[in-house]
Design a protein around this motif. Sequence first.
Motif, PDB file in Angstrom:
ATOM      1  N   PRO A 122     -72.675-103.835 -79.106  1.00 36.43           N
ATOM      2  CA  PRO A 122     -73.093-102.847 -80.086  1.00 36.43           C
ATOM      3  C   PRO A 122     -74.865-102.533 -79.454  1.00 36.43           C
ATOM      4  N   LYS A 123     -75.088-103.216 -79.066  1.00 41.25           N
ATOM      5  CA  LYS A 123     -76.807-103.086 -79.510  1.00 41.25           C
ATOM      6  C   LYS A 123     -77.284-102.136 -78.103  1.00 41.25           C
ATOM      7  N   ALA A 124     -76.291-102.410 -77.065  1.00 39.67           N
ATOM      8  CA  ALA A 124     -76.662-101.472 -76.197  1.00 39.67           C
ATOM      9  C   ALA A 124     -76.128 -99.874 -76.257  1.00 39.67           C
ATOM     10  N   ALA A 125     -74.946-100.102 -76.870  1.00 37.13           N
ATOM     11  CA  ALA A 125     -74.380 -98.608 -77.380  1.00 37.13           C
ATOM     12  C   ALA A 125     -75.369 -97.552 -78.023  1.00 37.13           C
ATOM     13  N   ALA A 126     -75.667 -98.785 -79.451  1.00 31.29           N
ATOM     14  CA  ALA A 126     -76.931 -98.222 -79.929  1.00 31.29           C
ATOM     15  C   ALA A 126     -78.585 -97.992 -80.052  1.00 31.29           C
ATOM     16  N   LEU A 127     -78.132 -98.722 -78.956  1.00 28.56           N
ATOM     17  CA  LEU A 127     -79.828 -97.602 -77.475  1.00 28.56           C
ATOM     18  C   LEU A 127     -79.281 -97.139 -76.963  1.00 28.56           C
ATOM     19  N   HIS A 128     -77.841 -96.804 -76.026  1.00 25.80           N
ATOM     20  CA  HIS A 128     -77.829 -95.418 -75.327  1.00 25.80           C
ATOM     21  C   HIS A 128     -77.688 -94.208 -76.415  1.00 25.80           C
ATOM     22  N   VAL A 129     -76.568 -94.515 -77.518  1.00 21.31           N
ATOM     23  CA  VAL A 129     -76.717 -93.190 -79.073  1.00 21.31           C
ATOM     24  C   VAL A 129     -78.274 -92.382 -78.967  1.00 21.31           C
ATOM     25  N   ALA A 130     -79.588 -93.939 -79.251  1.00 24.49           N
ATOM     26  CA  ALA A 130     -80.444 -93.467 -79.407  1.00 24.49           C
ATOM     27  C   ALA A 130     -81.139 -93.123 -78.723  1.00 24.49           C
ATOM     28  N   ARG A 131     -81.312 -93.198 -77.430  1.00 22.98           N
ATOM     29  CA  ARG A 131     -81.048 -92.695 -75.963  1.00 22.98           C
ATOM     30  C   ARG A 131     -81.363 -91.531 -75.802  1.00 22.98           C
ATOM     31  N   THR A 132     -79.851 -91.155 -76.252  1.00 23.07           N
ATOM     32  CA  THR A 132     -79.408 -89.331 -76.221  1.00 23.07           C
ATOM     33  C   THR A 132     -79.968 -88.867 -77.212  1.00 23.07           C
ATOM     34  N   VAL A 133     -80.212 -89.065 -78.548  1.00 23.31           N
ATOM     35  CA  VAL A 133     -80.561 -88.418 -79.686  1.00 23.31           C
ATOM     36  C   VAL A 133     -82.500 -88.177 -78.819  1.00 23.31           C
ATOM     37  N   CYS A 134     -83.035 -89.217 -78.363  1.00 22.34           N
ATOM     38  CA  CYS A 134     -84.323 -89.215 -77.841  1.00 22.34           C
ATOM     39  C   CYS A 134     -84.459 -87.819 -77.015  1.00 22.34           C
ATOM     40  N   ARG A 135     -83.104 -87.176 -76.163  1.00 27.56           N
ATOM     41  CA  ARG A 135     -83.609 -86.153 -74.807  1.00 27.56           C
ATOM     42  C   ARG A 135     -83.087 -84.968 -75.719  1.00 27.56           C
ATOM     43  N   ARG A 136     -81.980 -85.362 -77.078  1.00 30.09           N
ATOM     44  CA  ARG A 136     -82.660 -83.593 -78.155  1.00 30.09           C
ATOM     45  C   ARG A 136     -83.147 -83.380 -78.297  1.00 30.09           C
ATOM     46  N   ALA A 137     -84.144 -84.664 -79.119  1.00 35.85           N
ATOM     47  CA  ALA A 137     -85.190 -84.178 -79.589  1.00 35.85           C
ATOM     48  C   ALA A 137     -86.613 -83.729 -78.781  1.00 35.85           C
ATOM     49  N   GLU A 138     -86.356 -84.332 -77.740  1.00 35.69           N
ATOM     50  CA  GLU A 138     -87.411 -83.449 -76.060  1.00 35.69           C
ATOM     51  C   GLU A 138     -87.283 -82.270 -76.174  1.00 35.69           C
ATOM     52  N   ARG A 139     -85.754 -81.980 -76.104  1.00 33.86           N
ATOM     53  CA  ARG A 139     -85.400 -80.672 -75.812  1.00 33.86           C
ATOM     54  C   ARG A 139     -86.012 -79.902 -76.831  1.00 33.86           C
ATOM     55  N   ARG A 140     -86.268 -80.478 -77.957  1.00 35.29           N
ATOM     56  CA  ARG A 140     -86.305 -79.546 -79.098  1.00 35.29           C
ATOM     57  C   ARG A 140     -87.754 -79.295 -79.413  1.00 35.29           C
ATOM     58  N   VAL A 141     -88.486 -80.116 -78.633  1.00 37.64           N
ATOM     59  CA  VAL A 141     -90.041 -79.916 -79.422  1.00 37.64           C
ATOM     60  C   VAL A 141     -90.358 -79.118 -77.609  1.00 37.64           C
ATOM     61  N   VAL A 142     -89.842 -79.664 -76.606  1.00 34.28           N
ATOM     62  CA  VAL A 142     -90.269 -78.351 -75.762  1.00 34.28           C
ATOM     63  C   VAL A 142     -89.799 -77.732 -75.701  1.00 34.28           C
ATOM     64  N   ALA A 143     -88.907 -76.546 -76.565  1.00 31.97           N
ATOM     65  CA  ALA A 143     -88.656 -75.164 -77.250  1.00 31.97           C
ATOM     66  C   ALA A 143     -89.695 -75.036 -78.144  1.00 31.97           C
ATOM     67  N   LEU A 144     -89.975 -75.774 -79.315  1.00 35.88           N
ATOM     68  CA  LEU A 144     -90.696 -75.409 -79.811  1.00 35.88           C
ATOM     69  C   LEU A 144     -91.812 -74.784 -79.261  1.00 35.88           C
ATOM     70  N   ALA A 145     -92.504 -75.927 -78.106  1.00 38.08           N
ATOM     71  CA  ALA A 145     -93.512 -75.808 -77.221  1.00 38.08           C
ATOM     72  C   ALA A 145     -93.790 -74.927 -76.639  1.00 38.08           C
ATOM     73  N   ARG A 146     -92.560 -73.967 -76.029  1.00 34.13           N
ATOM     74  CA  ARG A 146     -92.909 -72.519 -76.363  1.00 34.13           C
ATOM     75  C   ARG A 146     -93.296 -71.435 -77.078  1.00 34.13           C
ATOM     76  N   ASP A 147     -93.155 -71.690 -77.911  1.00 30.38           N
ATOM     77  CA  ASP A 147     -93.672 -70.730 -78.525  1.00 30.38           C
ATOM     78  C   ASP A 147     -95.069 -71.387 -80.359  1.00 30.38           C
ATOM     79  N   ILE A 148     -94.703 -72.460 -80.231  1.00 30.74           N
ATOM     80  CA  ILE A 148     -96.222 -72.987 -81.119  1.00 30.74           C
ATOM     81  C   ILE A 148     -96.383 -74.114 -80.128  1.00 30.74           C
ATOM     82  N   GLU A 149     -98.314 -73.974 -79.862  1.00 28.85           N
ATOM     83  CA  GLU A 149     -99.001 -75.324 -79.656  1.00 28.85           C
ATOM     84  C   GLU A 149     -98.713 -76.477 -79.873  1.00 28.85           C
ATOM     85  N   ILE A 150     -97.929 -77.935 -78.967  1.00 29.88           N
ATOM     86  CA  ILE A 150     -98.032 -78.994 -79.481  1.00 29.88           C
ATOM     87  C   ILE A 150     -98.761 -80.171 -78.161  1.00 29.88           C
ATOM     88  N   PRO A 151     -99.279 -81.053 -78.698  1.00 30.09           N
ATOM     89  CA  PRO A 151     -99.489 -81.881 -77.570  1.00 30.09           C
ATOM     90  C   PRO A 151     -99.151 -81.856 -76.666  1.00 30.09           C
TER      91      PRO A 151
END
Length: 183
Positions: A122-151
């Motif tokens: 269960p611990k590993a599975a939860a970390l894998h889910v967190a990893r995929t959420v992290c990848r989605r967050a990264e994609r959203r931040v990259v998309a946002l950075a195309r229009d808005i200056e993000i560090p």
Amino acid sequence: MSLRIYTRTGDQGTTGLFGGGRVDKHHPRVEAYGDVDELNAALGLARSIEMMPRIDEVLVPVQRDLFAIGALLATPDRDKMQQQLEKARIDEGRIAQLERAIDDGEAELEPLKSFIVPGGTPKAAALHVARTVCRRAERRVVALARDIEIPALAVQYLNRLSDLLFVLARVANRRAGAGEVTW
């Protein structure tokens, strides 16, 4: 007198940003910091399952970092955004700490020879889910950075964090004696 959790200011589908201003709740900025918030909650869930001190000790500061990144993303003012980044101490040194944690985890593991099917304990599975959420967050931040200056450090941090979460999921399985299923 305590503050109420509800303000009713979002009842029309908008939300307030740090430093002022309102945007639609589906605005790319809100989507980005919402995904970072979801990632933080997913990490909280992962920490609550099968306590593993060395893994959980790495995750608590990460959760604090994610609050800061969320605040940064919710801040339209460039100067205040930079202040959020400095306040959070998210810099090249913090990225290097994530890399050291990845290296430390990999030192416990057999080298990868194929893709790993997410799961295991269960611990590993939860970390894998967190990893995929992290990848989605990264994609959203990259998309946002195309229009808005993000560090750039915000994107770098999320990129490293997803790698760390993958390694920690593998470490959690190994420490629990669970084998990995390969593809």
